[in-house]
Design a protein around this motif. Structure first.
Motif, PDB file in Angstrom:
ATOM      1  N   SER A  84       0.841  -1.193   0.000  1.00  0.00           N
ATOM      2  CA  SER A  84       0.000   0.000   0.000  1.00  0.00           C
ATOM      3  C   SER A  84       0.876   1.242   0.000  1.00  0.00           C
ATOM      4  CB  SER A  84      -0.951   0.028   1.201  1.00  0.00           C
ATOM      5  OG  SER A  84      -0.244   0.186   2.423  1.00  0.00           O
ATOM      6  N   GLY A  85       0.307   2.335  -0.490  1.00  0.00           N
ATOM      7  CA  GLY A  85       1.036   3.598  -0.531  1.00  0.00           C
ATOM      8  C   GLY A  85       0.081   4.738  -0.775  1.00  0.00           C
ATOM      9  N   GLY A  86       0.603   5.944  -0.683  1.00  0.00           N
ATOM     10  CA  GLY A  86      -0.224   7.129  -0.885  1.00  0.00           C
ATOM     11  C   GLY A  86       0.409   8.081  -1.872  1.00  0.00           C
ATOM     12  N   THR A  87      -0.341   9.085  -2.250  1.00  0.00           N
ATOM     13  CA  THR A  87       0.250  10.157  -3.038  1.00  0.00           C
ATOM     14  C   THR A  87       1.049  11.089  -2.131  1.00  0.00           C
ATOM     15  OG1 THR A  87      -1.816  11.418  -2.857  1.00  0.00           O
ATOM     16  CG2 THR A  87      -1.520  10.067  -4.821  1.00  0.00           C
ATOM     17  N   GLU A  88       0.830  10.941  -0.810  1.00  0.00           N
ATOM     18  CA  GLU A  88       1.668  11.573   0.209  1.00  0.00           C
ATOM     19  C   GLU A  88       1.645  10.671   1.441  1.00  0.00           C
ATOM     20  OE1 GLU A  88      -0.454  15.023   2.341  1.00  0.00           O
ATOM     21  OE2 GLU A  88      -1.391  15.008   0.354  1.00  0.00           O
ATOM     22  N   ALA A  89       2.611  10.826   2.321  1.00  0.00           N
ATOM     23  CA  ALA A  89       2.698   9.980   3.512  1.00  0.00           C
ATOM     24  C   ALA A  89       2.254  10.756   4.748  1.00  0.00           C
ATOM     25  CB  ALA A  89       4.123   9.480   3.702  1.00  0.00           C
ATOM     26  N   THR A  90       1.494  10.093   5.607  1.00  0.00           N
ATOM     27  CA  THR A  90       1.078  10.698   6.882  1.00  0.00           C
ATOM     28  C   THR A  90       1.367   9.692   8.001  1.00  0.00           C
ATOM     29  OG1 THR A  90      -1.197   9.943   6.472  1.00  0.00           O
ATOM     30  CG2 THR A  90      -0.662  12.208   5.860  1.00  0.00           C
ATOM     31  N   SER A  91       0.371   8.905   8.377  1.00  0.00           N
ATOM     32  CA  SER A  91       0.555   7.812   9.327  1.00  0.00           C
ATOM     33  C   SER A  91      -0.648   6.891   9.239  1.00  0.00           C
ATOM     34  CB  SER A  91       0.710   8.339  10.759  1.00  0.00           C
ATOM     35  OG  SER A  91      -0.483   8.977  11.185  1.00  0.00           O
ATOM     36  N   LEU A  92      -0.440   5.635   9.618  1.00  0.00           N
ATOM     37  CA  LEU A  92      -1.556   4.701   9.677  1.00  0.00           C
ATOM     38  C   LEU A  92      -2.437   5.125  10.843  1.00  0.00           C
ATOM     39  CD1 LEU A  92      -1.283   0.834   9.336  1.00  0.00           C
ATOM     40  CD2 LEU A  92      -2.936   1.910  10.849  1.00  0.00           C
ATOM     41  N   PHE A  93      -3.697   5.436  10.555  1.00  0.00           N
ATOM     42  CA  PHE A  93      -4.585   5.978  11.585  1.00  0.00           C
ATOM     43  C   PHE A  93      -4.846   4.917  12.655  1.00  0.00           C
ATOM     44  CE2 PHE A  93      -8.814   7.555  13.079  1.00  0.00           C
ATOM     45  CZ  PHE A  93      -8.361   8.786  13.539  1.00  0.00           C
ATOM     46  N   PRO A  94      -4.697   5.256  13.938  1.00  0.00           N
ATOM     47  CA  PRO A  94      -4.825   4.251  15.011  1.00  0.00           C
ATOM     48  C   PRO A  94      -6.133   3.462  14.985  1.00  0.00           C
ATOM     49  CG  PRO A  94      -3.904   6.287  15.880  1.00  0.00           C
ATOM     50  CD  PRO A  94      -4.296   6.574  14.459  1.00  0.00           C
ATOM     51  N   MET A  95      -7.230   4.083  14.551  1.00  0.00           N
ATOM     52  CA  MET A  95      -8.503   3.377  14.524  1.00  0.00           C
ATOM     53  C   MET A  95      -8.481   2.237  13.515  1.00  0.00           C
ATOM     54  SD  MET A  95     -11.339   3.504  16.203  1.00  0.00           S
ATOM     55  CE  MET A  95     -12.315   2.016  16.138  1.00  0.00           C
ATOM     56  N   VAL A  96      -7.650   2.332  12.483  1.00  0.00           N
ATOM     57  CA  VAL A  96      -7.514   1.247  11.517  1.00  0.00           C
ATOM     58  C   VAL A  96      -6.869   0.038  12.196  1.00  0.00           C
ATOM     59  CG1 VAL A  96      -6.343   0.513   9.400  1.00  0.00           C
ATOM     60  CG2 VAL A  96      -7.453   2.742   9.497  1.00  0.00           C
ATOM     61  N   ALA A  97      -5.798   0.288  12.941  1.00  0.00           N
ATOM     62  CA  ALA A  97      -5.140  -0.800  13.666  1.00  0.00           C
ATOM     63  C   ALA A  97      -6.100  -1.433  14.666  1.00  0.00           C
ATOM     64  CB  ALA A  97      -3.894  -0.277  14.375  1.00  0.00           C
ATOM     65  N   GLU A  98      -6.869  -0.609  15.348  1.00  0.00           N
ATOM     66  CA  GLU A  98      -7.816  -1.132  16.339  1.00  0.00           C
ATOM     67  C   GLU A  98      -8.936  -1.924  15.666  1.00  0.00           C
ATOM     68  OE1 GLU A  98      -9.602  -2.209  19.763  1.00  0.00           O
ATOM     69  OE2 GLU A  98      -7.600  -1.345  19.491  1.00  0.00           O
ATOM     70  N   THR A  99      -9.411  -1.462  14.536  1.00  0.00           N
ATOM     71  CA  THR A  99     -10.456  -2.166  13.800  1.00  0.00           C
ATOM     72  C   THR A  99      -9.962  -3.541  13.351  1.00  0.00           C
ATOM     73  OG1 THR A  99     -11.421  -0.075  13.041  1.00  0.00           O
ATOM     74  CG2 THR A  99     -11.986  -2.044  11.781  1.00  0.00           C
ATOM     75  N   LEU A 100      -8.728  -3.606  12.890  1.00  0.00           N
ATOM     76  CA  LEU A 100      -8.150  -4.889  12.484  1.00  0.00           C
ATOM     77  C   LEU A 100      -8.002  -5.825  13.687  1.00  0.00           C
ATOM     78  CD1 LEU A 100      -5.501  -3.601   9.915  1.00  0.00           C
ATOM     79  CD2 LEU A 100      -7.569  -4.918   9.392  1.00  0.00           C
ATOM     80  N   ARG A 101      -7.592  -5.274  14.818  1.00  0.00           N
ATOM     81  CA  ARG A 101      -7.501  -6.089  16.044  1.00  0.00           C
ATOM     82  C   ARG A 101      -8.855  -6.697  16.381  1.00  0.00           C
ATOM     83  NH1 ARG A 101      -4.350  -1.698  18.197  1.00  0.00           N
ATOM     84  NH2 ARG A 101      -2.150  -2.270  18.369  1.00  0.00           N
TER      85      ARG A 101
END
Length: 209
Positions: A84-101
């Motif tokens: 995965s990648g972006g047209t710019e870099a920011t950070s993986l949003f914490p709610m995404v990690a929590e949703t995957l958990r």
């Protein structure tokens, strides 16, 4: 079935709830070119590289990467490598990690800071997915012979040319970011995650080994 990777039980439980019938015919027509690409690579016994691209590489692109890799393993489709990648870099949003958990993935924080790095596992013996925000052409990602899967319309419109991509597939999803810091945040992230899981599992269910 012996070739298939056994996902963690919690992820298999989520997979059991997926319903391909909820995917409209119009949406299936959007997904079909990517199915055809994966099938052609599989038949030729070539590596299947999918780079999921969004604007910030913080939400949808990571969800697509993780669920696609898990779906390919579940259906025993060999030589699938999801990025995965972006047209710019920011950070993986914490709610995404929590949703995957919450969906059964084992998520370990490897580094903290402004752009944390996560190890995301979907099976006991499988390689972890390394999740962090990066530009789509970062050295961590393939430089050629990959499919660019555009997971948001903004990135698709704003980045008309992806260097090194064999094919380009616009498969946009609505951004759950609109619900950040609201009472609906957790529910909307879960809803988007399930939609993405449903479509990624549908895609790989169509591939004939």
């Amino acid at each position: 079935m012996s070739l298939n990777t056994i996902l963690y039980q919690e992820i298999r439980d989520v997979a059991q709830t997926l319903d391909f019938k909820t995917i409209s015919l119009e949406r299936k027509s959007v997904l079909q070119p990517l199915i055809d690409f994966i099938q052609s690579k599989s038949v030729a016994q070539k590596d299947i590289r999918l780079n999921m691209i969004c604007t910030h590489n913080s939400r949808r692109s990571h969800l697509c990467q993780v669920w696609a890799q898990a779906a390919a393993a579940h259906y025993g489709i060999k030589n699938v490598f999801c990025y995965s990648g972006g047209t710019e870099a920011t950070s993986l949003f914490p709610m995404v990690a929590e949703t995957l958990r919450q969906s059964g993935f084992k998520v370990q924080t490897l580094t903290k800071g402004s752009n944390p790095v996560y190890a995301i596992k979907f099976s006991e013996n499988g390689h972890p997915i390394i999740g962090f925000s990066k530009i789509y052409n970062n050295d961590f990602n393939p430089g050629s012979e990959f499919a660019a899967v555009m997971t948001c319309s903004q990135a698709d419109a704003g980045c008309p040319y992806i260097s090194g991509a064999e094919k380009r597939f616009p498969i946009p999803f609505e951004d759950p970011k609109a619900f950040d810091n609201t009472s609906q945040q957790a529910g909307k992230y879960h809803e988007r995650s399930v939609q993405i899981a449903n479509e990624m599992f549908y895609i790989f269910s169509q591939i004939q080994n």
